[in-house]
Design a protein around this motif. Sequence first.
Motif, mmCIF file in Angstrom:
data_model
loop_
_atom_site.group_PDB
_atom_site.id
_atom_site.type_symbol
_atom_site.label_atom_id
_atom_site.label_comp_id
_atom_site.label_asym_id
_atom_site.label_seq_id
_atom_site.Cartn_x
_atom_site.Cartn_y
_atom_site.Cartn_z
ATOM 1 N N ARG A 142 26.221 30.390 25.800
ATOM 2 C CA ARG A 142 25.361 29.524 24.995
ATOM 3 C C ARG A 142 25.469 29.874 23.506
ATOM 4 N NH1 ARG A 142 20.972 30.265 27.529
ATOM 5 N NH2 ARG A 142 20.106 31.920 26.221
ATOM 6 N N LEU A 196 17.746 23.650 21.642
ATOM 7 C CA LEU A 196 18.355 24.972 21.623
ATOM 8 C C LEU A 196 18.793 25.364 20.214
ATOM 9 C CD1 LEU A 196 20.565 24.765 24.851
ATOM 10 C CD2 LEU A 196 18.613 26.286 24.490
ATOM 11 N N SER A 213 15.748 26.327 18.202
ATOM 12 C CA SER A 213 15.254 27.627 18.636
ATOM 13 C C SER A 213 16.119 28.761 18.101
ATOM 14 C CB SER A 213 15.213 27.673 20.168
ATOM 15 O OG SER A 213 14.826 28.943 20.627
ATOM 16 N N ARG A 214 17.429 28.531 18.012
ATOM 17 C CA ARG A 214 18.337 29.588 17.567
ATOM 18 C C ARG A 214 18.393 29.730 16.067
ATOM 19 N NH1 ARG A 214 20.672 32.962 15.596
ATOM 20 N NH2 ARG A 214 22.676 33.950 16.137
#
Length: 329
Positions: free
Chosen positions: A271, A308, A311-312
Amino acid sequence: MSANPPPIALRLHFSTHDFAAAERRDAWKQIAHRWVDFQPAAEVALEADMTLLDSQACTLGVTSSSAYEMQTGRRCAHPDDMVVLTLIQSGQLLAQQYSPKGPGALSLCAPREEGRFRWAQGTRQVFLALPRQEVFRALGRDPHTLLLNGSSPLAPALIGQLNHMALLLGQPQQVDATECAGLLEATRALALLALRNLGRGLGCGAPTADLPSLGAGLQRARHAAALRFMELQAHRPELDAQAIAQGVGCSRTRLYEAFAAQGEAVMDRLRELRLQRARLLIEQSPRLHVGAIAWRCGFADPSAFSRLFRSRFGDSPRQWHQHIGLDQR
């Protein structure tokens, strides 16, 4: 419990320009061709350089040279009898008993065998010299000269690792001595893993237990091979741990162990690789298309990709693209 540190690796550089013209042939023979007959091409002056990363376990080198001929099989076994994996980066290798080999060819060379090889002008290669007995244990038979491309599923991973090591050897400021030693040990372990895989494919009865003395190096090799496989296949949304394990040639349990030894989880690392690739594409794209970038990076659902990404990195893909655009004005 921490793993044992890898053997110390020394970086060495040699060039024919360090010697007077009359001394070059003999000097270079001692430096680069001690266990074979070596003859520079008569029509060109001998010019060569070589950078080595050397440890007690193995030697990795990058060399380029003017045209020369090499004949193997004329010397008795040496106490440091080695078998050499060679990757051609540019130029060409011509041999009496084989078809010509060009860039990307990965070969196993057994210097005990009779053979005559002619290297074209300006050929550049990466090589990994391993003790003959260690190669014997990996293959399950006496090693012979052969082409590895297409023979082992791990050959592409090893080619990528050798190319990467050649790049790092040319930029010594990028990694310190401890990191160099760890990378060399991982390359050694990956090579032995590929040879063991090859031995099984040839029906040579290679041992099923882990090779002696590999230890943590075997896990580092699986980790390196898996990362290389992920880089090539990250665009596939269906890529999972089982597919990665199959691509590396090990079980899921062994794959999980290899990543755990590095303090990582397989799918977390995949990921992260995908998100970093997406971030780079967003920064390079004059116009943003979130769905297209998500798909190119292995995310089947653009909405899930956006969540995602936020969030990252703290911003949505669109916000990140806008910030980059403002910064570049």
